[in-house]
Design a protein around this motif. Structure first.
Motif, PDB file in Angstrom:
ATOM      1  N   LYS A 210      25.772 -21.765  -1.933  1.00 16.87           N
ATOM      2  CA  LYS A 210      26.882 -22.556  -2.474  1.00 16.87           C
ATOM      3  C   LYS A 210      26.422 -23.549  -3.538  1.00 16.87           C
ATOM      4  CE  LYS A 210      29.726 -20.584   0.366  1.00 16.87           C
ATOM      5  NZ  LYS A 210      30.700 -19.583  -0.133  1.00 16.87           N
ATOM      6  N   TYR A 211      25.131 -23.770  -3.650  1.00 19.62           N
ATOM      7  CA  TYR A 211      24.599 -24.717  -4.626  1.00 19.62           C
ATOM      8  C   TYR A 211      23.115 -24.436  -4.809  1.00 19.62           C
ATOM      9  CZ  TYR A 211      23.077 -27.124  -0.364  1.00 19.62           C
ATOM     10  OH  TYR A 211      22.511 -27.431   0.854  1.00 19.62           O
ATOM     11  N   ILE A 212      22.549 -25.041  -5.858  1.00 18.81           N
ATOM     12  CA  ILE A 212      21.115 -24.950  -6.113  1.00 18.81           C
ATOM     13  C   ILE A 212      20.513 -26.333  -5.924  1.00 18.81           C
ATOM     14  CG2 ILE A 212      21.396 -23.026  -7.724  1.00 18.81           C
ATOM     15  CD1 ILE A 212      21.048 -25.007 -10.017  1.00 18.81           C
ATOM     16  N   GLY A 213      19.197 -26.393  -5.845  1.00 20.44           N
ATOM     17  CA  GLY A 213      18.537 -27.683  -5.681  1.00 20.44           C
ATOM     18  C   GLY A 213      17.121 -27.509  -5.171  1.00 20.44           C
ATOM     19  N   GLY A 214      16.404 -28.653  -5.111  1.00 14.74           N
ATOM     20  CA  GLY A 214      15.040 -28.662  -4.601  1.00 14.74           C
ATOM     21  C   GLY A 214      14.991 -29.313  -3.227  1.00 14.74           C
ATOM     22  N   VAL A 215      14.330 -30.446  -3.159  1.00  9.62           N
ATOM     23  CA  VAL A 215      14.271 -31.214  -1.918  1.00  9.62           C
ATOM     24  C   VAL A 215      15.170 -32.434  -2.067  1.00  9.62           C
ATOM     25  CG1 VAL A 215      11.965 -30.412  -1.330  1.00  9.62           C
ATOM     26  CG2 VAL A 215      12.223 -32.453  -2.734  1.00  9.62           C
ATOM     27  N   TYR A 216      15.591 -32.991  -0.936  1.00  8.50           N
ATOM     28  CA  TYR A 216      16.501 -34.136  -0.968  1.00  8.50           C
ATOM     29  C   TYR A 216      16.235 -34.992   0.267  1.00  8.50           C
ATOM     30  CZ  TYR A 216      19.237 -31.614   2.547  1.00  8.50           C
ATOM     31  OH  TYR A 216      19.634 -30.960   3.684  1.00  8.50           O
ATOM     32  N   GLY A 217      16.706 -36.217   0.210  1.00  5.44           N
ATOM     33  CA  GLY A 217      16.592 -37.129   1.346  1.00  5.44           C
ATOM     34  C   GLY A 217      15.239 -37.832   1.395  1.00  5.44           C
ATOM     35  N   GLY A 218      15.167 -38.837   2.282  1.00  2.00           N
ATOM     36  CA  GLY A 218      13.934 -39.604   2.420  1.00  2.00           C
ATOM     37  C   GLY A 218      12.818 -38.840   3.095  1.00  2.00           C
ATOM     38  N   ASN A 219      13.153 -37.939   4.003  1.00  7.56           N
ATOM     39  CA  ASN A 219      12.125 -37.148   4.692  1.00  7.56           C
ATOM     40  C   ASN A 219      11.887 -35.794   4.048  1.00  7.56           C
ATOM     41  OD1 ASN A 219      14.610 -36.187   5.318  1.00  7.56           O
ATOM     42  ND2 ASN A 219      14.314 -36.104   7.541  1.00  7.56           N
ATOM     43  N   ILE A 220      12.338 -35.600   2.808  1.00  7.38           N
ATOM     44  CA  ILE A 220      12.065 -34.412   1.992  1.00  7.38           C
ATOM     45  C   ILE A 220      12.530 -33.145   2.712  1.00  7.38           C
ATOM     46  CG2 ILE A 220      10.341 -33.206   0.595  1.00  7.38           C
ATOM     47  CD1 ILE A 220       8.589 -35.597   0.688  1.00  7.38           C
ATOM     48  N   LYS A 221      13.828 -32.928   2.724  1.00  6.05           N
ATOM     49  CA  LYS A 221      14.397 -31.713   3.290  1.00  6.05           C
ATOM     50  C   LYS A 221      14.584 -30.683   2.179  1.00  6.05           C
ATOM     51  CE  LYS A 221      16.953 -34.053   6.953  1.00  6.05           C
ATOM     52  NZ  LYS A 221      18.310 -34.281   7.542  1.00  6.05           N
ATOM     53  N   PRO A 222      14.168 -29.453   2.392  1.00  3.62           N
ATOM     54  CA  PRO A 222      14.351 -28.424   1.354  1.00  3.62           C
ATOM     55  C   PRO A 222      15.764 -27.840   1.405  1.00  3.62           C
ATOM     56  CG  PRO A 222      13.170 -27.495   3.196  1.00  3.62           C
ATOM     57  CD  PRO A 222      13.393 -28.949   3.538  1.00  3.62           C
ATOM     58  N   SER A 223      16.257 -27.435   0.254  1.00  5.86           N
ATOM     59  CA  SER A 223      17.573 -26.800   0.161  1.00  5.86           C
ATOM     60  C   SER A 223      17.440 -25.307   0.455  1.00  5.86           C
ATOM     61  CB  SER A 223      18.153 -27.018  -1.238  1.00  5.86           C
ATOM     62  OG  SER A 223      17.346 -26.380  -2.206  1.00  5.86           O
TER      63      SER A 223
ATOM     64  N   ARG B 140      18.263 -35.483  -5.819  1.00  5.09           N
ATOM     65  CA  ARG B 140      17.249 -35.943  -4.862  1.00  5.09           C
ATOM     66  C   ARG B 140      17.856 -36.843  -3.781  1.00  5.09           C
ATOM     67  NH1 ARG B 140      11.586 -35.784  -5.423  1.00  5.09           N
ATOM     68  NH2 ARG B 140      10.736 -36.134  -3.340  1.00  5.09           N
ATOM     69  N   ASP B 141      18.918 -37.561  -4.107  1.00  4.89           N
ATOM     70  CA  ASP B 141      19.548 -38.444  -3.129  1.00  4.89           C
ATOM     71  C   ASP B 141      20.577 -37.736  -2.261  1.00  4.89           C
ATOM     72  OD1 ASP B 141      21.343 -37.959  -5.106  1.00  4.89           O
ATOM     73  OD2 ASP B 141      21.861 -40.055  -5.502  1.00  4.89           O
ATOM     74  N   GLY B 142      20.721 -36.440  -2.413  1.00  5.84           N
ATOM     75  CA  GLY B 142      21.675 -35.686  -1.614  1.00  5.84           C
ATOM     76  C   GLY B 142      23.038 -35.520  -2.242  1.00  5.84           C
ATOM     77  N   GLU B 143      23.315 -36.215  -3.335  1.00  5.54           N
ATOM     78  CA  GLU B 143      24.591 -36.076  -4.029  1.00  5.54           C
ATOM     79  C   GLU B 143      24.595 -34.801  -4.880  1.00  5.54           C
ATOM     80  OE1 GLU B 143      27.148 -38.007  -3.533  1.00  5.54           O
ATOM     81  OE2 GLU B 143      26.065 -39.380  -2.190  1.00  5.54           O
ATOM     82  N   PHE B 144      25.793 -34.392  -5.254  1.00  2.12           N
ATOM     83  CA  PHE B 144      25.947 -33.158  -6.025  1.00  2.12           C
ATOM     84  C   PHE B 144      26.433 -33.495  -7.433  1.00  2.12           C
ATOM     85  CE2 PHE B 144      26.258 -31.744  -1.652  1.00  2.12           C
ATOM     86  CZ  PHE B 144      25.514 -30.576  -1.644  1.00  2.12           C
TER      87      PHE B 144
END
Length: 282
Positions: A55-68, A135-139
């Protein structure tokens, strides 16, 4: 183990394909829930189904580095190393835009410079919108052509350091790549040719028609005509204006009379004064 590269995989850029992603991010992917539940035991045929669910593209996000999920599937493709024909079909897929982006990212990581320019530059004509997770989780919304431009010119995309890409003009000088022609230039050429054809047709179909006489129009370049007799009679009634001459005007007779009388008055006053002085003296 499930995290190892397949045995018959070829080294890419002189290293293991999975090592194209940094170790810290690769470790986070191995520990993620999506990798353990959705990416376990995937083959080249099953990756297509998972890519269609994106549903979307991305790298890692959040403070604990979660992968998409997009990044997890990229690592899985590097692990199983599908054939080039499958990746080309990913890129040519027009129905699912995230499948196309996944194949474009894999081609940029593993393909040669000629293959990257050959298969990614045609995607500049795809202007569809896609969602990207920051990176902050926003789209945010971007376009497919913007993502292609980042793949060909940026150093890091989706938190992955891209391999060095040879400049395009170097390949053109070596005659290994043809000169790129933009779709906008082709459209402009088509518009110019159609306009020229329309002008030629209009000139051939146009019939010269006599111009109607214009009233109240005076050509400034032509000399003015002599005035009509009506204006001559009106001008004859008005007194003619005297022409100014550079000569000095003669004094009016009134001024002359005034000047001539002034010495007489002066003389009469002097006589009265003398008469008074004589009468006062003893």
């Amino acid at each position: 183990m499930a995290n190892r590269t397949v045995k018959d995989a070829h080294s890419i850029h002189g290293t293991n394909p999975q090592y194209l992603i940094e170790k810290i991010i690769r470790t986070r992917i191995y520990e993620s829930k999506y990798w353990k539940e959705e990416c376990f035991g995937l083959t080249a045929e099953l990756v297509v189904d998972k890519a269609m669910e994106l549903k979307y593209i991305g790298g890692v996000y959040g403070g604990n580095i979660k992968p998409s999920p997009f990044l997890c599937l990229t690592l899985k493709m590097l692990q199983i190393q599908p054939e080039k024909d499958i990746i080309v079909e990913f890129i040519k897929n027009e129905d699912f835009k995230y499948v196309r982006l996944l194949g474009a990212l894999y081609m940029r990581l593993t393909g040669s410079a000629i293959d990257c320019y050959k298969y990614l530059e045609p995607l500049y004509n795809d202007y569809r919108k896609v969602k990207r997770q920051k990176r902050d989780g926003e789209f945010e919304l971007i376009h497919v052509d913007e993502f292609m431009d980042e793949l060909l010119h940026e150093e890091r995309v989706c938190d992955i350091i891209l391999p060095r890409l040879q400049k395009r003009y170097v390949l053109e000088e070596a005659e290994m790549l043809d000169t790129r022609v933009s779709a906008l230039e082709e459209d402009m050429d088509d518009v110019d040719t159609s306009e020229d054809e329309d002008e030629d047709e209009d000139k051939g179909d146009r019939v010269p028609s006599p111009e109607p006489p214009r009233r109240g129009y005076r050509d400034l370049d032509r000399p003015r005509r002599s005035p009509s007799p009506r204006y001559r009679r009106s001008r004859s009634k008005t007194p003619r204006r005297r022409s100014r001459s550079p000569k000095r005007r003669s004094p009016s007779p009134r001024r002359e009379r005034h000047r001539s009388k002034s010495p007489r008055r002066h003389r009469s006053r002097s006589r009265d004064r003398r008469h008074r002085s004589r009468s006062k003296s003893p």
